[in-house]
Enzyme design. Structure first.
Site, PDB file in Angstrom:
ATOM      1  CB  SER A  40      -0.913   0.020   1.231  1.00  0.00           C
ATOM      2  OG  SER A  40      -1.754  -1.088   1.221  1.00  0.00           O
ATOM      3  CB  CYS A 131     -15.801  -6.341  17.679  1.00  0.00           C
ATOM      4  SG  CYS A 131     -15.494  -7.837  16.756  1.00  0.00           S
ATOM      5  CD  GLN A 158     -18.985 -12.263  16.403  1.00  0.00           C
ATOM      6  OE1 GLN A 158     -19.046 -13.097  17.290  1.00  0.00           O
ATOM      7  NE2 GLN A 158     -17.841 -11.832  15.937  1.00  0.00           N
ATOM      8  CB  SER A 161     -17.293  -5.207   8.556  1.00  0.00           C
ATOM      9  OG  SER A 161     -18.118  -5.131   9.692  1.00  0.00           O
ATOM     10  CE  LYS A 217     -10.232 -14.216  19.157  1.00  0.00           C
ATOM     11  NZ  LYS A 217     -10.639 -13.702  17.832  1.00  0.00           N
ATOM     12  NE  ARG A 238     -17.692 -13.559  10.529  1.00  0.00           N
ATOM     13  CZ  ARG A 238     -16.940 -12.756  11.281  1.00  0.00           C
ATOM     14  NH1 ARG A 238     -17.417 -11.625  11.766  1.00  0.00           N
ATOM     15  NH2 ARG A 238     -15.695 -13.088  11.563  1.00  0.00           N
ATOM     16  CG  HIS A 245     -20.457  -7.735  15.627  1.00  0.00           C
ATOM     17  ND1 HIS A 245     -20.355  -7.821  14.257  1.00  0.00           N
ATOM     18  CD2 HIS A 245     -19.213  -8.016  16.117  1.00  0.00           C
ATOM     19  CE1 HIS A 245     -19.096  -8.129  13.930  1.00  0.00           C
ATOM     20  NE2 HIS A 245     -18.392  -8.239  15.034  1.00  0.00           N
ATOM     21  CG  ASN A 318     -18.457  -4.883  13.239  1.00  0.00           C
ATOM     22  OD1 ASN A 318     -19.537  -4.514  12.782  1.00  0.00           O
ATOM     23  ND2 ASN A 318     -17.476  -5.303  12.465  1.00  0.00           N
TER      24      ASN A 318
HETATM   25  P1  NAP Z   1      -8.544  -5.532   7.065  1.00  0.00           P
HETATM   26  O1  NAP Z   1      -9.656  -4.691   6.564  1.00  0.00           O
HETATM   27  O2  NAP Z   1      -8.249  -6.814   6.384  1.00  0.00           O
HETATM   28  O3  NAP Z   1      -7.210  -4.629   7.078  1.00  0.00           O
HETATM   29  C1  NAP Z   1      -5.967  -5.144   7.451  1.00  0.00           C
HETATM   30  C2  NAP Z   1      -4.956  -4.018   7.536  1.00  0.00           C
HETATM   31  O4  NAP Z   1      -3.709  -4.546   7.997  1.00  0.00           O
HETATM   32  C3  NAP Z   1      -4.675  -3.351   6.203  1.00  0.00           C
HETATM   33  O5  NAP Z   1      -4.412  -1.982   6.377  1.00  0.00           O
HETATM   34  C4  NAP Z   1      -3.398  -4.055   5.741  1.00  0.00           C
HETATM   35  O6  NAP Z   1      -2.608  -3.283   4.878  1.00  0.00           O
HETATM   36  C5  NAP Z   1      -2.677  -4.190   7.066  1.00  0.00           C
HETATM   37  N1  NAP Z   1      -1.641  -5.218   6.989  1.00  0.00           N
HETATM   38  C6  NAP Z   1      -1.788  -6.508   6.645  1.00  0.00           C
HETATM   39  N2  NAP Z   1      -0.576  -7.125   6.641  1.00  0.00           N
HETATM   40  C7  NAP Z   1       0.340  -6.174   6.971  1.00  0.00           C
HETATM   41  C8  NAP Z   1       1.752  -6.165   7.107  1.00  0.00           C
HETATM   42  N3  NAP Z   1       2.477  -7.274   6.915  1.00  0.00           N
HETATM   43  N4  NAP Z   1       2.353  -5.014   7.471  1.00  0.00           N
HETATM   44  C9  NAP Z   1       1.637  -3.880   7.666  1.00  0.00           C
HETATM   45  N5  NAP Z   1       0.296  -3.828   7.538  1.00  0.00           N
HETATM   46  C10 NAP Z   1      -0.347  -4.969   7.193  1.00  0.00           C
HETATM   47  O7  NAP Z   1      -8.783  -5.918   8.609  1.00  0.00           O
HETATM   48  P2  NAP Z   1      -9.546  -5.086   9.766  1.00  0.00           P
HETATM   49  O8  NAP Z   1     -10.972  -5.450   9.794  1.00  0.00           O
HETATM   50  O9  NAP Z   1      -9.165  -3.653   9.667  1.00  0.00           O
HETATM   51  O10 NAP Z   1      -8.939  -5.763  11.077  1.00  0.00           O
HETATM   52  C11 NAP Z   1      -7.589  -5.588  11.432  1.00  0.00           C
HETATM   53  C12 NAP Z   1      -7.312  -6.189  12.797  1.00  0.00           C
HETATM   54  O11 NAP Z   1      -8.187  -5.628  13.771  1.00  0.00           O
HETATM   55  C13 NAP Z   1      -7.507  -7.713  12.888  1.00  0.00           C
HETATM   56  O12 NAP Z   1      -6.519  -8.250  13.743  1.00  0.00           O
HETATM   57  C14 NAP Z   1      -8.865  -7.845  13.525  1.00  0.00           C
HETATM   58  O13 NAP Z   1      -9.013  -9.042  14.237  1.00  0.00           O
HETATM   59  C15 NAP Z   1      -8.878  -6.663  14.462  1.00  0.00           C
HETATM   60  N6  NAP Z   1     -10.231  -6.236  14.803  1.00  0.00           N
HETATM   61  C16 NAP Z   1     -11.149  -6.094  13.846  1.00  0.00           C
HETATM   62  C17 NAP Z   1     -12.441  -5.720  14.216  1.00  0.00           C
HETATM   63  C18 NAP Z   1     -13.502  -5.591  13.196  1.00  0.00           C
HETATM   64  O14 NAP Z   1     -14.681  -5.558  13.592  1.00  0.00           O
HETATM   65  N7  NAP Z   1     -13.153  -5.508  11.925  1.00  0.00           N
HETATM   66  C19 NAP Z   1     -12.764  -5.455  15.520  1.00  0.00           C
HETATM   67  C20 NAP Z   1     -11.776  -5.571  16.472  1.00  0.00           C
HETATM   68  C21 NAP Z   1     -10.520  -5.973  16.097  1.00  0.00           C
HETATM   69  P3  NAP Z   1      -2.564  -3.601   3.273  1.00  0.00           P
HETATM   70  O15 NAP Z   1      -3.806  -2.966   2.716  1.00  0.00           O
HETATM   71  O16 NAP Z   1      -1.313  -2.916   2.845  1.00  0.00           O
HETATM   72  O17 NAP Z   1      -2.534  -5.080   3.119  1.00  0.00           O
END
Ligand code: NAP
Length: 341
Positions: A40, A131, A158, A161, A217, A238, A245, A318
């Site tokens: 990115s 979440c 859930q 997203s 969790k 899901r 959620h 969430n």
């Molecule tokens: P996502 O939409 O798939 O986004 C993932 C992000 O991580 C992107 O910005 C991606 O960048 C980056 N990334 C992946 N591999 C990387 C690397 N090697 N080095 C640096 N950046 C990297 O996922 P998300 O929903 O935002 O969730 C991210 C985390 O938050 C997960 O661990 C998830 O469990 C946690 N979380 C999510 C939620 C929810 O409701 N979504 C709630 C609580 C916690 P690129 O675009 O460059 O790949």
């Protein structure tokens, strides 16, 4: 003077919501940096309506001089970079599951245990709960204060997203594909079964005892954040919803609790909005909570099958309270009470 803030996972669902939340809440930042993977680098992300930031590579970024890191790049990536950022002097607020149960890392929901933030000095890292746990605990806290919760049975509904951008794309493409006679299998990469027009009683990996890690969790995070004496039985499902959620929550209390008193306590609780009319449209659904900060509580009623029981329905965005907002609230308290600028 404000803070230098780095957002890790800036292109993701949570990262984008973090920028939006910081801007809306006027977070005291002088400089904001967007970090993601090398894929990115140079991509633009919006910070509010007027500012765009160019993504930099997490791998090569030097955290020296960065005050606060808001992080959501996935557990494996956080495991590697967060201790390095903390060693460089930043405080990392991490959304992934990696550090949540580490005894040196506080696990915080600001409406429930804000005092735990003080423990950040042990590791330089603060964890955001899962979440599903966050919204459940925001709603449980005022009721626990009132009549002491002994046991909770929760079923989650859930949204996709929670599985990241790719999971949202899968629901979209599968749904579209079904209307033009494509097999759902041809659009299936993330979920273990068809998600369009279906529900899947499986989130995260299976454990030896038959529960899933997502369910586990909710058990261990409730113990760490609210009260280790509360017994939790969770089933995580899901559903084909993009954002928001839902949770059906059944509580058993040690002491008697009147339903009207419960409703009043929820009404007064920070972060909770009660919408509970016993009529058509008198409750909140995920579609209405997307983009909102509150945890919405509806369908409050006595559970007559036990001595002191209560049922209610609860929904929250969430990506907001379940992730970005909770992290930004922690950062606000950190900035106000612990860091000096
Ligand atoms: P996502 O939409 O798939 O986004 C993932 C992000 O991580 C992107 O910005 C991606 O960048 C980056 N990334 C992946 N591999 C990387 C690397 N090697 N080095 C640096 N950046 C990297 O996922 P998300 O929903 O935002 O969730 C991210 C985390 O938050 C997960 O661990 C998830 O469990 C946690 N979380 C999510 C939620 C929810 O409701 N979504 C709630 C609580 C916690 P690129 O675009 O460059 O790949």
């Amino acid at each position: 003077m404000g803070y230098k803030v780095a957002v890790v996972g800036a292109t993701g669902n949570v990262g984008r919501e973090i920028f939006q939340t910081m801007m809306e809440r006027d977070f005291p930042a002088d400089e904001v940096v967007a970090l993601a993977s090398h894929r990115s680098v140079g991509h633009e992300v919006s910070y509010g309506d007027d500012v765009t930031l160019k993504c930099q590579d997490l791998e090569t970024y030097d955290f020296k001089g960065t005050d606060i890191v808001l992080s959501s790049p996935g557990a494996a990536v956080s495991a590697k970079f967060a201790p390095l950022a903390a060693a460089a002097g930043a405080v990392v607020i991490d959304n992934t599951s990696h550090f949540r149960m580490d005894p040196n890392v506080p696990l915080v929901v600001p409406e429930v245990n804000p005092e735990a933030i003080a423990g950040y000095t042990k590791s330089g890292i603060i964890a955001n709960p899962n979440c599903s746990t966050i919204q459940m605990l925001v709603a449980m806290k005022p009721l626990h204060d009132l009549a002491k919760i002994k046991r909770v049975v929760v079923a989650t509904y859930q949204s996709v997203s929670g599985g990241g951008k790719a999971a949202m794309d899968e629901l979209f493409n599968q749904t579209k594909g079904i209307f033009v006679n494509q097999s759902p299998e041809s659009n299936r990469k993330i979920f273990t079964k068809q998600i369009a027009f279906n529900v899947i009683p499986h989130i995260d990996s299976f454990m030896d005892d038959g529960q899933t890690k997502e369910e586990w969790k909710m058990v261990v995070e409730t113990a760490k954040v609210l009260d280790p004496d509360i017994k939790v039985s969770a089933t995580c499902v899901r559903v084909p919803v993009f954002i928001g959620h839902g949770e059906m929550i059944n509580l058993e209390f040690e002491n008697a609790l009147d339903v009207d008193d419960a409703r009043e306590a929820l009404r007064e609780a920070p972060g909770v909005v009660v919408i509970d009319h016993r009529q058509d449209e008198g409750y909140v659904t995920p579609a209405e909570c997307a983009g909102e900060d509150a945890v919405f509580v509806s369908r409050i009623r006595k559970d007559p099958s036990v001595k002191h029981g209560l049922n209610f329905w609860c929904v929250a965005d969430n990506l907001r309270k379940g992730a970005a907002l909770n992290a930004v609230q922690i950062a606000e308290i950190l900035a106000r009470d612990y860091l000096s600028k």
